[in-house]
Motif scaffolding. Structure first.
Motif, mmCIF file in Angstrom:
data_model
loop_
_atom_site.group_PDB
_atom_site.id
_atom_site.type_symbol
_atom_site.label_atom_id
_atom_site.label_comp_id
_atom_site.label_asym_id
_atom_site.label_seq_id
_atom_site.Cartn_x
_atom_site.Cartn_y
_atom_site.Cartn_z
ATOM 1 N N LEU A 1 37.988 41.153 1.443
ATOM 2 C CA LEU A 1 38.786 40.600 0.454
ATOM 3 C C LEU A 1 40.361 40.671 0.741
ATOM 4 C CD1 LEU A 1 37.221 42.248 -2.676
ATOM 5 C CD2 LEU A 1 37.061 39.589 -1.923
ATOM 6 N N GLN A 2 40.767 41.683 1.521
ATOM 7 C CA GLN A 2 42.136 41.907 1.961
ATOM 8 C C GLN A 2 42.499 40.396 2.972
ATOM 9 O OE1 GLN A 2 43.423 45.258 3.946
ATOM 10 N NE2 GLN A 2 45.465 45.279 3.119
ATOM 11 N N ILE A 3 41.806 40.392 3.927
ATOM 12 C CA ILE A 3 41.837 39.324 4.950
ATOM 13 C C ILE A 3 41.973 37.814 4.252
ATOM 14 C CG2 ILE A 3 40.579 38.030 6.668
ATOM 15 C CD1 ILE A 3 39.440 40.773 7.628
ATOM 16 N N VAL A 4 40.908 37.866 3.356
ATOM 17 C CA VAL A 4 41.110 36.772 2.528
ATOM 18 C C VAL A 4 42.113 36.156 1.705
ATOM 19 C CG1 VAL A 4 39.685 35.143 0.813
ATOM 20 C CG2 VAL A 4 38.392 36.556 2.659
ATOM 21 N N ASN A 5 42.429 37.464 1.067
ATOM 22 C CA ASN A 5 43.710 37.218 0.256
ATOM 23 C C ASN A 5 44.957 36.644 1.083
ATOM 24 O OD1 ASN A 5 42.285 37.508 -2.106
ATOM 25 N ND2 ASN A 5 42.783 39.599 -2.230
ATOM 26 N N TYR A 6 45.053 37.378 1.980
ATOM 27 C CA TYR A 6 46.265 37.045 2.950
ATOM 28 C C TYR A 6 46.176 35.585 3.345
ATOM 29 C CZ TYR A 6 49.399 36.568 6.923
ATOM 30 O OH TYR A 6 50.422 36.137 7.714
ATOM 31 N N SER A 7 45.094 35.043 4.048
ATOM 32 C CA SER A 7 44.736 33.714 4.507
ATOM 33 C C SER A 7 45.012 32.755 3.476
ATOM 34 C CB SER A 7 43.248 33.761 4.975
ATOM 35 O OG SER A 7 42.778 34.694 5.677
ATOM 36 N N ARG A 8 44.848 33.140 2.194
ATOM 37 C CA ARG A 8 45.154 32.299 1.041
ATOM 38 C C ARG A 8 46.764 31.909 0.711
ATOM 39 N NH1 ARG A 8 40.565 34.448 -3.169
ATOM 40 N NH2 ARG A 8 38.856 33.166 -2.377
ATOM 41 N N SER A 9 47.336 32.910 1.180
ATOM 42 C CA SER A 9 48.715 33.278 0.666
ATOM 43 C C SER A 9 49.532 31.989 1.404
ATOM 44 C CB SER A 9 49.553 34.678 0.983
ATOM 45 O OG SER A 9 49.352 34.770 2.270
ATOM 46 N N ASP A 10 50.838 31.775 0.859
ATOM 47 C CA ASP A 10 51.871 30.646 1.283
ATOM 48 C C ASP A 10 52.403 31.294 2.627
ATOM 49 O OD1 ASP A 10 51.066 29.319 -0.906
ATOM 50 O OD2 ASP A 10 53.021 29.970 -1.872
ATOM 51 N N LYS A 11 52.483 32.558 2.951
ATOM 52 C CA LYS A 11 53.125 33.040 4.178
ATOM 53 C C LYS A 11 52.068 33.364 5.290
ATOM 54 C CE LYS A 11 52.636 37.838 2.910
ATOM 55 N NZ LYS A 11 53.212 39.221 2.747
ATOM 56 N N ALA A 12 50.782 33.015 5.026
ATOM 57 C CA ALA A 12 49.597 33.256 5.941
ATOM 58 C C ALA A 12 49.979 32.332 7.021
ATOM 59 C CB ALA A 12 48.413 32.677 5.256
ATOM 60 N N SER A 13 49.726 33.064 8.155
ATOM 61 C CA SER A 13 50.032 32.538 9.693
ATOM 62 C C SER A 13 48.639 33.374 10.526
ATOM 63 C CB SER A 13 51.231 32.664 10.250
ATOM 64 O OG SER A 13 51.436 34.229 10.692
ATOM 65 N N LYS A 14 48.472 32.982 11.815
ATOM 66 C CA LYS A 14 47.638 33.331 12.412
ATOM 67 C C LYS A 14 47.738 34.863 13.133
ATOM 68 C CE LYS A 14 44.769 32.942 16.871
ATOM 69 N NZ LYS A 14 44.596 32.024 17.952
ATOM 70 N N GLU A 15 49.064 34.919 13.342
ATOM 71 C CA GLU A 15 49.806 35.875 13.858
ATOM 72 C C GLU A 15 49.683 37.170 12.594
ATOM 73 O OE1 GLU A 15 51.183 32.946 14.075
ATOM 74 O OE2 GLU A 15 50.665 32.874 16.585
ATOM 75 N N GLY A 16 50.111 36.889 11.682
ATOM 76 C CA GLY A 16 49.805 37.650 10.562
ATOM 77 C C GLY A 16 48.788 38.025 10.226
ATOM 78 N N LEU A 17 47.522 37.162 10.436
ATOM 79 C CA LEU A 17 46.221 37.668 10.080
ATOM 80 C C LEU A 17 45.668 38.476 11.078
ATOM 81 C CD1 LEU A 17 43.524 36.948 8.565
ATOM 82 C CD2 LEU A 17 43.171 34.999 9.913
#
Length: 353
Positions: free
Chosen positions: A111-127
């Motif tokens: 859920l933490q991974i998905v919530n980050y991926s949905r965020s406006d600031k999401a990037s592959k590097e951040g993921l």
């Protein structure tokens, strides 16, 4: 960029190569294409001879098996619909609740991974701060479900397995398992899992493979057990992105191994072993070559979700590497849409990196 298509309103198709290409000869661990006996002899008789098929009787047995498999594939849609109708009529689920995805089934880390991926600031590097890459290129492992849910799902699957309801074979390589659409998992479980949870993650990790526009799927469960299927030969999937979740139970050995993309010769590809942990998923490109080593004891159930992007595969069929020739299909079929008829595509192909 996200895909705005409502997959429930799209007509999906199969490529006509489905009946003729990628037929697996289990005894010889070989995938073949069959258009005619003459073509088949020209393309494969020599290599089959080196693998132990050296007599006319042995070759005739192969031809008969291929004929049976092609006939099975031609009737697959109709037979699958018949089984699904019969299952719905006669099968009584043990755990009705597992057919509908609930957030409580999902691991907090996922859920933490998905919530980050949905965020406006999401990037592959951040993921990648949340997902540790493995030694195999572009293969990622992370928790997906809770152990409690995995146990309940296996109980439901075993209950179905022991019932008198009809059962279909997941694919040509797995003899033991369950097609989840026939059991009724698609609408309430697999579709929301793909659309709401997996697509945001795949959009960041696999933008070059249509990860942002995964609009259909094929989901099934496979079982490895002593005196049944023990391993899985080197192959690639009919998918743009694949999720493989180890549901359990207790088993030893049986690591997965990954090579390069299917366009790369095996002699030029170095395979890497990856451990598969219960309740965790491995996410990878569908066209990446992979297999499963033999388990040495116990039993393992795996949930497989082949996720497909019509805008990617409409350009080039991933199984025959040609412009797809559409034939009618049931449900999600093989994930092609009528865009293929005009050759329209806005996606690039899955690159070899």
């Amino acid at each position: 960029m996200q895909c705005n298509k409502d997959s429930a309103k799209i007509k999906f198709y199969t490529c006509s190569c489905f009946c003729t290409d990628n037929i697996f000869l289990e005894e010889y661990k070989l995938h073949v294409r069959f258009i005619s006996e003459q073509q088949f002899r020209t393309d494969y008789q020599a290599v089959l001879s080196t693998l132990g098929c050296s007599t006319d009787v042995q070759f005739g047995i192969i031809l008969k098996k291929i004929e049976t498999e092609i006939d099975r594939r031609r009737q697959l849609g109709v037979k699958s619909a018949e089984r699904a109708a019969s299952i719905k009529k006669i099968y009584k689920p043990l755990h009705k609740e597992v057919y509908f995805l609930q957030q409580s089934y999902l691991a907090p880390e996922f859920l933490q991974i998905v919530n980050y991926s949905r965020s406006d600031k999401a990037s592959k590097e951040g993921l990648l701060d949340f997902i540790l890459p493995l030694a195999a290129p572009r293969v990622y492992r992370f928790p997906v479900f809770t152990k409690k849910f995995c146990d309940e799902l296996i109980e439901e699957l075993e209950h179905f397995e022991q019932s008198d309801a009809p059962k279909g074979r997941p694919n040509t390589m797995n003899n033991y398992g369950i097609l989840l659409n026939e059991l009724g998992f698609d609408e309430g479980f697999i579709t929301p899992l793909r659309e709401n949870y997996l697509r945001p993650v795949a959009a960041l990790l696999y933008p070059d493979c249509g990860g942002h526009c995964l609009d259909s799927h094929k989901a099934f469960v496979v079982k490895y057990a002593m005196n049944e299927d023990l391993d899985l030969s080197y192959h690639y999937d009919n998918a743009e992105v694949t999720l493989n979740v180890c549901l359990g139970k207790e088993f030893t050995e049986g690591n997965l191994y990954f090579g390069d993309m299917r366009q790369v010769l095996l002699s030029d590809s170095e395979c890497v072993e990856v451990e598969h942990h219960v309740a965790e998923g491995l996410l990878h490109r569908g066209q990446q070559m992979h297999g499963a080593l033999r388990i040495s004891s116990g039993q393992r159930w795996n949930l497989i979700v082949w996720m497909r992007a019509s805008r990617e595969r409409n350009r080039l069929c991933p199984m025959c590497s040609k412009t797809p020739r559409l034939v009618e299909g049931e449900g999600f079929a093989d994930g092609f849409t009528d865009e293929a008829q005009s050759g329209a595509s806005q996606n690039t192909s899955c690159v070899l990196n």
